[in-house]
Design an enzyme around this catalytic site. Structure first.
Site, mmCIF file in Angstrom:
data_model
loop_
_atom_site.group_PDB
_atom_site.id
_atom_site.type_symbol
_atom_site.label_atom_id
_atom_site.label_comp_id
_atom_site.label_asym_id
_atom_site.label_seq_id
_atom_site.Cartn_x
_atom_site.Cartn_y
_atom_site.Cartn_z
ATOM 1 N N HIS A 307 0.795 -1.287 0.033
ATOM 2 C CA HIS A 307 -0.003 -0.099 -0.066
ATOM 3 C C HIS A 307 0.765 1.122 -0.124
ATOM 4 O O HIS A 307 1.969 1.269 0.604
ATOM 5 C CB HIS A 307 -1.000 -0.028 1.381
ATOM 6 N N ASP A 364 -7.839 -5.123 -0.195
ATOM 7 C CA ASP A 364 -8.471 -6.139 -1.202
ATOM 8 C C ASP A 364 -8.040 -7.624 -0.994
ATOM 9 O O ASP A 364 -8.438 -8.482 -1.770
ATOM 10 C CB ASP A 364 -7.848 -5.573 -2.443
#
Ligand code: SDX
Length: 430
Positions: A307, A364
């Site tokens: 991320h 996700d």
């Protein structure tokens, strides 16, 4: 008086850059006058170090794994709130009282139908069309029907268009699924809650009674809350950039949907499921896939990992991982892909490559396990992300429109092409 940073340039110029401090003590150098004072611009590919705005909507601390909507922690909202209440909070800045909540919910029920002419659009999409292509086209087309949708910050206009978007995107998404499986569209039902209504439009058929399983309703509600906003991510920044030209909210949101579709962003949830299936079919050999993810010569990435901001656990992934066990157990689903996901996470988190780069599971990584368990097809996963992120996009668009400092987004560049050359007539070209 703000603190300032002093900049001394090689050519002897100096500049004073005011320091901006946020409510959570984040600090920024205000470079808004840098070029006028020195002729210099800054360069920051991917905006890794560059803030685009000041915002009061969502706070996240990537080092500590903190996420709050309007100051309320994602953990509390996930446990105690509902998706529509979170949508109201993000868009309006405060939790609604019961009257406000009823009004917001009723306005969404009122606007859940799409113009009957828009149903015919589905007849002309390819049967193989990705639902994100359909969703973005249909949302953009809403501005052809609600022509009074302006780029202005007229709050009445926005509240009406926000209700239309929140309601119709759910209907459009379920219709795109029905189209893909050749089943008749199921119309929205006012008497149902937002999540029950969506599930009904997705899974009811005219031939039998359908009632959404409360476990599935709760799971969907949780996932939508967790996806509702995430400060200046790629798709939200896209919504702001498009809206900064005074494009209407439908055009801005449709642009956000298209940005979210990318596999590095919201499209990752679909890629995670495909990756887990690939590992399952390869006999569950997670070591092989971890090795591929580390190999710079391979295009393979561990989807759902890493991320830009979180350099610690993504708090949403932590919540979803716990929910996986709870939801699958309640539904009596035993999904081998969940075991593979957990094995993959454990293997990666003990590997120097991932530890050094602070690559953790993101939102996700586990979400697709629950979507799959509740019957959402893999190619609809990113549509589900869009449904969740919609109130965040609307809230950020509204905040930008109301910001007196807002200007059209127009970044600068450093030119690296040819210096002045003369035009060569065709007869003299090689
Ligand atoms: C979302 O921004 C948001 O808030 C987004 C989001 C939201 O709610 O809106 O949180 C939703 O988009 C989550 C991210 C979903 N995407 C993925 O899961 C795709 C896989 N992850 C990556 O491609 C990547 O981690 C990103 C896109 C998420 C972040 O990219 P960055 O910040 O540009 O990081 P990078 O690509 O420069 O990676 C840094 C290093 C590189 O190695 P080195 O060059 O240092 O040797 O880490 C490596 C990368 O190769 N790396 C990975 C990896 N992610 C980063 N290596 C293997 N597998 C991965 N998944």
């Amino acid at each position: 008086m703000n603190d300032v940073a002093k900049l001394v340039l090689p050519d002897g110029q100096t500049a004073e850059l005011p320091i901006i401090e946020g409510s959570e003590k984040e600090k920024a150098l205000d470079i808004s006058k840098l070029r006028a004072q020195t002729g210099y611009v800054t360069l920051d590919p991917g905006f890794v170090n560059t803030g685009s705005c000041q915002s009061a909507i969502t706070f996240l601390d990537g080092e500590k794994g903190i996420l709050r909507y309007r100051g309320i922690s994602i953990e509390e909202l996930a446990e105690k709130s509902s998706f529509l209440e979170v949508a109201y909070l993000l868009i309006n800045g405060n939790l609604p009282n019961q009257t406000e909540m009823n009004g917001f919910s009723d306005s969404i029920s009122t606007h859940a139908l799409i113009n009957e002419d828009m149903k015919r659009f589905y007849e002309n999409f390819s049967s193989r069309a990705h639902p994100m292509a359909i969703l973005s086209a249909m949302v953009s087309s809403l501005s052809a029907y609600y022509t009074e949708a302006t780029g202005g910050a007229n709050i009445d206009d926005l509240q009406l268009n926000a209700a239309r978007l929140m309601a119709k995107v759910s209907t459009i998404a379920s219709f795109s699924y029905k189209k893909s499986i050749g089943q008749p569209f199921v119309y929205p039902q006012d008497k149902l809650s937002y999540c029950e209504n969506f599930l009904n439009m997705m899974f009811a058929v005219p031939t039998t009674e359908y009632e959404a399983d409360p476990v599935v309703v709760d799971a969907l509600n949780l996932l939508l809350i967790l996806h509702a906003d995430h400060e200046q991510n790629c798709s939200t920044s896209t919504v702001r950039v498009v809206g900064s030209s005074q494009a209407n909210v439908y055009a801005s949101v449709a642009s956000g949907i298209l940005a979210l579709w990318g596999p590095l962003h919201g499209g990752a949830n679909q890629q995670v499921l495909l990756m887990l299936q690939q590992i399952h079919e390869a006999g569950g050999d997670v070591d092989k896939f971890v090795a591929m993810a580390k190999d710079k010569d391979s295009e393979f990435r561990l989807m759902g990992f890493g991320h830009r901001v979180y350099k610690n656990f993504d708090p949403r992934a932590t919540i979803i991982k716990k929910a996986c066990d709870r939801v699958l157990e309640k539904m009596g689903v035993d999904d081998p892909l969940l075991d593979i996901a957990k094995k993959l996470e454990a293997r990666a988190l003990e590997d120097e490559y991932f530890v050094k780069r602070k690559l953790y599971p993101n939102v996700d990584f586990y979400s697709g396990i629950i979507y799959r368990a509740i019957g959402i097809p893999t190619n609809m996963f990113t549509v589900m992300f869009s449904l969740g992120r919609l109130p965040g996009w609307i809230a950020q668009w509204k905040e930008m429109m109301e910001d007196p400092q807002n200007r059209i987004a127009r970044p600068r560049q450093i030119y690296t092409g040819s210096q002045l050359v003369q035009y060569t007539p065709m007869s003299e070209r090689g």
